[in-house]
Motif scaffolding. Structure first.
Motif, PDB file in Angstrom:
ATOM      1  N   ALA A  60      66.477  58.716  49.057  1.00 41.92           N
ATOM      2  CA  ALA A  60      66.918  57.510  48.351  1.00 41.92           C
ATOM      3  C   ALA A  60      67.991  57.838  47.309  1.00 41.92           C
ATOM      4  O   ALA A  60      68.062  58.954  46.794  1.00 41.92           O
ATOM      5  CB  ALA A  60      65.719  56.831  47.683  1.00 41.92           C
ATOM      6  N   TRP A  77      63.928  53.937  46.553  1.00 39.71           N
ATOM      7  CA  TRP A  77      64.901  53.213  47.365  1.00 39.71           C
ATOM      8  C   TRP A  77      65.466  52.010  46.624  1.00 39.71           C
ATOM      9  O   TRP A  77      66.619  51.637  46.831  1.00 39.71           O
ATOM     10  CB  TRP A  77      64.262  52.774  48.678  1.00 39.71           C
ATOM     11  CG  TRP A  77      63.955  53.918  49.581  1.00 39.71           C
ATOM     12  CD1 TRP A  77      62.738  54.507  49.800  1.00 39.71           C
ATOM     13  CD2 TRP A  77      64.890  54.664  50.365  1.00 39.71           C
ATOM     14  NE1 TRP A  77      62.861  55.558  50.674  1.00 39.71           N
ATOM     15  CE2 TRP A  77      64.162  55.681  51.038  1.00 39.71           C
ATOM     16  CE3 TRP A  77      66.270  54.559  50.574  1.00 39.71           C
ATOM     17  CZ2 TRP A  77      64.790  56.585  51.904  1.00 39.71           C
ATOM     18  CZ3 TRP A  77      66.889  55.469  51.431  1.00 39.71           C
ATOM     19  CH2 TRP A  77      66.139  56.465  52.083  1.00 39.71           C
ATOM     20  N   THR A 123      62.253  49.857  53.543  1.00 44.65           N
ATOM     21  CA  THR A 123      63.591  50.363  53.837  1.00 44.65           C
ATOM     22  C   THR A 123      63.775  50.539  55.340  1.00 44.65           C
ATOM     23  O   THR A 123      64.791  50.121  55.911  1.00 44.65           O
ATOM     24  CB  THR A 123      63.820  51.706  53.115  1.00 44.65           C
ATOM     25  OG1 THR A 123      63.603  51.523  51.721  1.00 44.65           O
ATOM     26  CG2 THR A 123      65.228  52.214  53.348  1.00 44.65           C
TER      27      THR A 123
END
Length: 213
Positions: A60, A77, A123
């Protein structure tokens, strides 16, 4: 006061385990959870790597100290701050990574699978949503979506592609959610879903990995 934004170049990093050659036939992208780093997360998948299988762990874009102002570092993230922008930023990053890794390979000869763990589930699901043609399967591990899976990815993608959901029956994070209702909503949204329960907590279970792959 008015908000202003500009786009800047940022260096992202990712880690790989396995051979990367003309023999590569499978790429497994694994997306870490909140407060983890790609370097350590990918180690949980090392037994899956081979001369035919490459494991890739993007990290991330935002890193922070896990405790105070020094010591161990983790990554996230996104947060609730500038949420839509952060989602767009990491999707652009992941799309570029996908293009970079597959540049020297014929995509029709390579099977690509996608696994998200914990925060990485959202994500992974969003990446699958915008690039579903690239992936053969989506595996969500110990993730939770308060508004159901449709919050992050359209269930219609799984009419012809498999969706797997994995969780531990002693998960200390999921126990804090409305998890039973969430499981019911998953089954309703994606009747073909493969749900795998294992004995354990909020973690990657090596035996289950071998079962899936």
């Amino acid at each position: 006061m008015p908000l202003h934004e500009i786009q800047v170049t940022k260096t992202a990093r990712y880690y790989t385990i396995g051979e990367w050659s003309e023999k590569t036939r499978k790429v497994i992208f694994v997306l870490h959870g909140y407060g983890q780093l790609g370097e350590f997360f990918i180690q949980k998948f090392k037994e899956l790597a081979s001369e035919n299988t490459l494991i890739a762990a993007p990290e991330a874009l935002s890193r922070f100290y896990l405790n105070g102002f020094s010591g161990r570092v983790g990554a996230t993230w996104m947060t609730k701050e500038a949420r839509d922008t952060e989602i767009l930023d990491y999707l652009n990053y992941l799309n570029k990574l996908l293009d970079t890794l597959l540049m020297d390979l014929n995509p029709f000869d390579v099977e690509i699978e996608l696994l998200g763990f914990s925060q990485g589930c959202a994500t992974a699901a969003r990446w699958f949503e915008v690039h579903s043609e690239a992936f053969q399967r989506l595996i969500l591990w110990s993730g939770y979506f308060s508004e159901g899976i449709s919050e992050v990815v359209s269930p219609s993608h799984f009419v012809d592609k498999p969706l797997v959901y994995v969780y531990g029956n002693k998960d200390e994070i999921l126990v804090q959610t409305q998890f039973d209702e969430f499981l019911k909503s998953l089954k309703q949204a994606v009747p073909t879903i493969n749900i795998i329960e294992f004995e354990g907590g909020h973690q990657i279970n090596t035996m289950v990995l071998k079962q899936i792959f």
